[in-house]
Scaffold this motif. Sequence first.
Motif, mmCIF file in Angstrom:
data_model
loop_
_atom_site.group_PDB
_atom_site.id
_atom_site.type_symbol
_atom_site.label_atom_id
_atom_site.label_comp_id
_atom_site.label_asym_id
_atom_site.label_seq_id
_atom_site.Cartn_x
_atom_site.Cartn_y
_atom_site.Cartn_z
ATOM 1 N N LEU A 129 60.504 4.573 -30.641
ATOM 2 C CA LEU A 129 59.904 5.828 -30.168
ATOM 3 C C LEU A 129 59.329 6.614 -31.334
ATOM 4 O O LEU A 129 59.830 6.569 -32.462
ATOM 5 C CB LEU A 129 60.949 6.664 -29.444
ATOM 6 N N GLN A 130 58.255 7.371 -31.017
ATOM 7 C CA GLN A 130 57.592 8.200 -32.009
ATOM 8 C C GLN A 130 57.388 9.594 -31.420
ATOM 9 O O GLN A 130 57.246 9.741 -30.214
ATOM 10 C CB GLN A 130 56.221 7.614 -32.385
ATOM 11 N N PRO A 131 57.395 10.643 -32.279
ATOM 12 C CA PRO A 131 57.068 11.981 -31.768
ATOM 13 C C PRO A 131 55.726 11.959 -31.053
ATOM 14 O O PRO A 131 54.747 11.391 -31.551
ATOM 15 C CB PRO A 131 57.031 12.850 -33.028
ATOM 16 N N GLY A 132 55.656 12.559 -29.887
ATOM 17 C CA GLY A 132 54.422 12.587 -29.104
ATOM 18 C C GLY A 132 54.420 11.596 -27.965
ATOM 19 O O GLY A 132 53.574 11.689 -27.074
ATOM 20 N N GLU A 159 70.897 10.274 -34.404
ATOM 21 C CA GLU A 159 70.726 8.859 -34.083
ATOM 22 C C GLU A 159 70.816 8.670 -32.577
ATOM 23 O O GLU A 159 71.748 9.139 -31.923
ATOM 24 C CB GLU A 159 71.815 8.028 -34.785
ATOM 25 N N LYS A 160 69.814 8.019 -32.020
ATOM 26 C CA LYS A 160 69.725 7.746 -30.573
ATOM 27 C C LYS A 160 69.604 9.027 -29.747
ATOM 28 O O LYS A 160 69.921 9.027 -28.565
ATOM 29 C CB LYS A 160 70.956 6.958 -30.092
ATOM 30 N N GLU A 161 69.126 10.130 -30.364
ATOM 31 C CA GLU A 161 68.983 11.375 -29.610
ATOM 32 C C GLU A 161 67.692 12.065 -30.021
ATOM 33 O O GLU A 161 67.367 12.133 -31.211
ATOM 34 C CB GLU A 161 70.179 12.290 -29.877
ATOM 35 N N LYS A 174 67.869 18.278 -25.466
ATOM 36 C CA LYS A 174 68.227 17.080 -26.205
ATOM 37 C C LYS A 174 68.616 15.979 -25.232
ATOM 38 O O LYS A 174 69.406 16.209 -24.320
ATOM 39 C CB LYS A 174 69.379 17.375 -27.170
ATOM 40 N N VAL A 175 68.056 14.767 -25.419
ATOM 41 C CA VAL A 175 68.278 13.650 -24.487
ATOM 42 C C VAL A 175 68.601 12.396 -25.299
ATOM 43 O O VAL A 175 67.956 12.122 -26.325
ATOM 44 C CB VAL A 175 67.043 13.402 -23.598
ATOM 45 N N ASN A 176 69.568 11.608 -24.831
ATOM 46 C CA ASN A 176 69.903 10.338 -25.469
ATOM 47 C C ASN A 176 68.857 9.284 -25.115
ATOM 48 O O ASN A 176 68.295 9.291 -24.012
ATOM 49 C CB ASN A 176 71.293 9.891 -25.012
ATOM 50 N N GLU A 177 68.575 8.360 -26.048
ATOM 51 C CA GLU A 177 67.573 7.328 -25.804
ATOM 52 C C GLU A 177 67.903 6.491 -24.577
ATOM 53 O O GLU A 177 67.014 6.015 -23.873
ATOM 54 C CB GLU A 177 67.448 6.422 -27.039
ATOM 55 N N ALA A 178 69.211 6.302 -24.303
ATOM 56 C CA ALA A 178 69.624 5.485 -23.155
ATOM 57 C C ALA A 178 69.226 6.137 -21.835
ATOM 58 O O ALA A 178 69.212 5.469 -20.793
ATOM 59 C CB ALA A 178 71.130 5.254 -23.195
#
Length: 789
Positions: free
Chosen positions: A644-647, A667-669, A680-684
Motif C-alpha cells: 500500500l501507498q499513501p493515496g 506496522e500494519k496500520e 486508524k484501520v488495520n491492513e487486515a
Amino acid sequence: MNDKAIRTLEFNKIKQQVMEHAASALGAARIDKMAPSTNLEEVIQWQDETDEAATVLRLRGGMPLGGMHDIWAHIKRAEIGGTLSPHELVQVASTIRASKTIRLFIEKLVDEDELSLPILKNKKDTMAILTPLEHAIFEAIDESGEVLDSASAELRSIRQRIRSSESRIRERLEGTIRSRNAQTMLSDAIITIRNDRYVIPVKQEYRGHYGGIIHDQSSSGQTLFIEPEAVVNLNNQLREIRLKEQEEIERILIGLSAAVSEEAYDLLLTVDVLGEIDYMFAKAKYGRVIKATKPEVNDQGIIKLNKARHPLLPIDEAVANDIFLGEDFTTIVITGPNTGGKTVTLKTIGLCTLMAQAGLPLPVLDGSKIAVFESVYADIGDEQSIEQSLSTFSSHMVNIVDILKQMDSGSLVLFDELGAGTDPQEGAALAISILDEVHNKGARVVATTHYPELKAYGYNRDGVVNASVEFDVDTLSPTYRLLIGVPGRSNAFEISKRLGLEQSVIDHAKSFVGTDSKAVESMIASLESSRKQAERDYEDAHDYLKQAEKLHKDIQKQMIEFYEKRDELYEKARGKASEIVEQAKIKSEEIMTDLRKLRLEKNAEVKEHELIDARKRLEDAAPIQSKKTGKSKSPSSSSVARILQPGDEVKVLTFGQKGYLIEQTAEKEWSVQIGILKMKVNEADMEFMKSEKKAEPKPLATVRGKDFHVGLELDLRGERFENALMRVDKYIDDALLAGYPRVSIIHGKGTGALRQGVQEKLKNHRSVKNVRLGEAGEGGSGITVVEFK
C-alpha cells in the motif's frame, strides 16, 4: 526558614485557619507546630498525606475522628506510678475506642471499597489493638466518670450496705418530721444533707428539743440544720461504710492505672498516630474550603501556578492569575499603579511556597508546580522605626542588606517597591544593582517597582522578564490581572484626560517627557495591543476547535449508528433467507422421499446419484452465515495483495465504505480518510481498490478552512431579517462543502416573516432538493429541514 519572612507573609494566619478544622487537641498541637520544611522528600510525603486525606473526604465525606483526647500526660503519670482519676481513665478508654473506629473505617476503605491508601493503611497498622484495656475501663467507669457497682464484687457489697444504712436513717428522720410537734418546731418538713450527714431544719428557739449535733445554719440564723441524737450513730456507721467505699474505689483506680502503665508504649504510639491523622484531615478540610489542589513539588526552582489566588482573600473577591518562574527566566520585575495588585501577587507567590513546603494544598488549578526553597526572604511593607530613627528607605535597606548577606541559589527573594523612599534616579540605580546581584547568584527573584527605568530591565538581561498589573483606563480602576512579559506603562495622561483636564494642558505636559520615555511608552502600548489581539485570536481558535470536535463526534456517532443499523438489517435479511431455504430443504427432502418411494413402487427411471446431485444443488443455494458481516472470508479480500501507498483507494471492510490512505501510523496500520472522517484501520480490515495519481489525497475535511467548521443546525433567532438571509446563504454553501445530506435551520415561530423568507430563499436554491417544516419531535414550525440533491 526565615522567621521574618514567615511573619511578613502572614503564614500564622494560615495556621489559625487550619486550626479551625482540627477535631481534637492532638491535631491542634501539631498544627501549632506546623512549619515549612526545606527537605524535598519530607515535603512530598506531607503533600501525599494531605492528598490521601482529601481523597477520603471527596469519596466518603470525612473520617470518624470523634472521641480522641490528648492523654499523653495521663499516660506519663501512670508510668511513674500515679493514680488516674475516673475522668482521666475515661479519656484513655475513649481514645482507644476512637483508634478502633478509625482502624475499622480504614480497613473498610482499603478492603471493601478497594481504595489505594498506603499512608493511612500504614498508620492503621501502626496503631496497637488495646480493646481489653478499653473494656476493663468502661466496665468499671461510665462515660460521665462515675465508678460503677460492677467494678468489683466488694464495691457492689459496700454500696448495698450504704443504701441500706441510708434507708434506715431516712426512716428515722421521716418519723421525726411527721410527728405532732414537727410543724411547729421545723422550718420545713424535709430531710437534707450537711457535711455528708443527714439533718433536719429546726427553728432556732427549738434547738434543744431534738438534741444531737448542729452542722449548719441559714443566712438569717433563724434555722439550724441539726443531726438528731437518734440518728448520730447511724450516720457514723454510714460514714464508715463510705470510707470503705472510697478505699475500694481507690484500689480499683490504682489497678486500672497500672493497666494503663503496662500499655504505655502502645498507647503513646497510638496517640501519636491519631494526632497525625487528625492533622492530615485538618489540612485536607482547609484545602476543601479554599478549593485547593495538590501541587507538583520540585527542587529545580520551578514555579508554575495556574490561576493562583491569595489564600487569605475571599474566594469570590480574589483575582486568579497564572504565575510562572524558574524555567525560561528566574527574575520577574512587576510594574504598575498603586493598589493594582502588585503586593498581593508578591505575597501570593511567597505564601503559596510556604504553604506547599508545610504540606498544605494550594488555591490553584490542577497541574501547578511549586519549588522547595532552602530559604524565603521578603522585604514587603513599610517597617519604619521611630525608636531607631530610621526612614522608610533606611528600614528597607537594613532588611535588604541582611537578605543579600544570607541568600544563595536556593533562595526565593521577594522585593516590594525596591529602591523606594529616596531620590528616583538614585533609587532606580540601586534597584537595578540589587536585582543584578541577586539574579547573578542564581536565586529566584520577584520584585515590584514604580521606576520607569526598570521597565526595560528585562529586555537586555537573560533570565529576566518584565510583568505588570493591568489597569483599565475606561473605568479608571485596576483589574488585578498579572501580565507576564508586558511592562506596565504610565496612564497619567489618559486618566487626566478622562477626568476632564484640558487637552492643551496635557499636550504641554507631554512636551516635558523625554524622547526615550515616549518610545518606551509607545512600545508598551504596542505590546498591550498585540497581547489583546492574541487573546482574541486564541479564543476564536478555541471556539472553532470545540465546534470541529463536536461536529466530528456527531458525524462519527451517526456513521456508527448507520452501520450498526445496516448490519442489523443485513442479519435479519440473511436470517429470513436461511429460514426460507431451510423450509425449502425440508420440502425437498419430503419430495425426494416420495420420489424414492415412487421409484420402488413404480420402477421409475430415477437414479440415486441424480437425487444426491439435486440435494447438493439445494444446499449450495443456501446463503452462508457470517458473524462479521463486513468482512469477507475469501483469501482475495482478507489481506492486501500489494504494498500500500499513501493515496491508494481502499475499501474498509468493517464499514463497507471506500476511503483514501493518508499515512502509515504503525506496522500494519494506516490512517484512512473516509468522507469527512479520519480513522486508524488495520491492513487486515482493508481491501485495495486502485491507486491514485496524486501522491497525497485531498479529501473534503483536509481542504476546509476555519469558516467550514459548521454544525448540523443554524440558529437564526434574534437576527435581523437581512442578516439572517445572508447567514442562510453562507451556511448552505458551507453545508454543501461539508457533504451534509440534510441540515436544520432554526428561525423560531414569531410572526412567521423570517420563516417565510428563509423558505422562499431555500426553494429557489439550485442545490436544495426539498424544504419542509420540522415535525413535532424536531421543533415544529420553529425549524425548517433542508434536504440537498
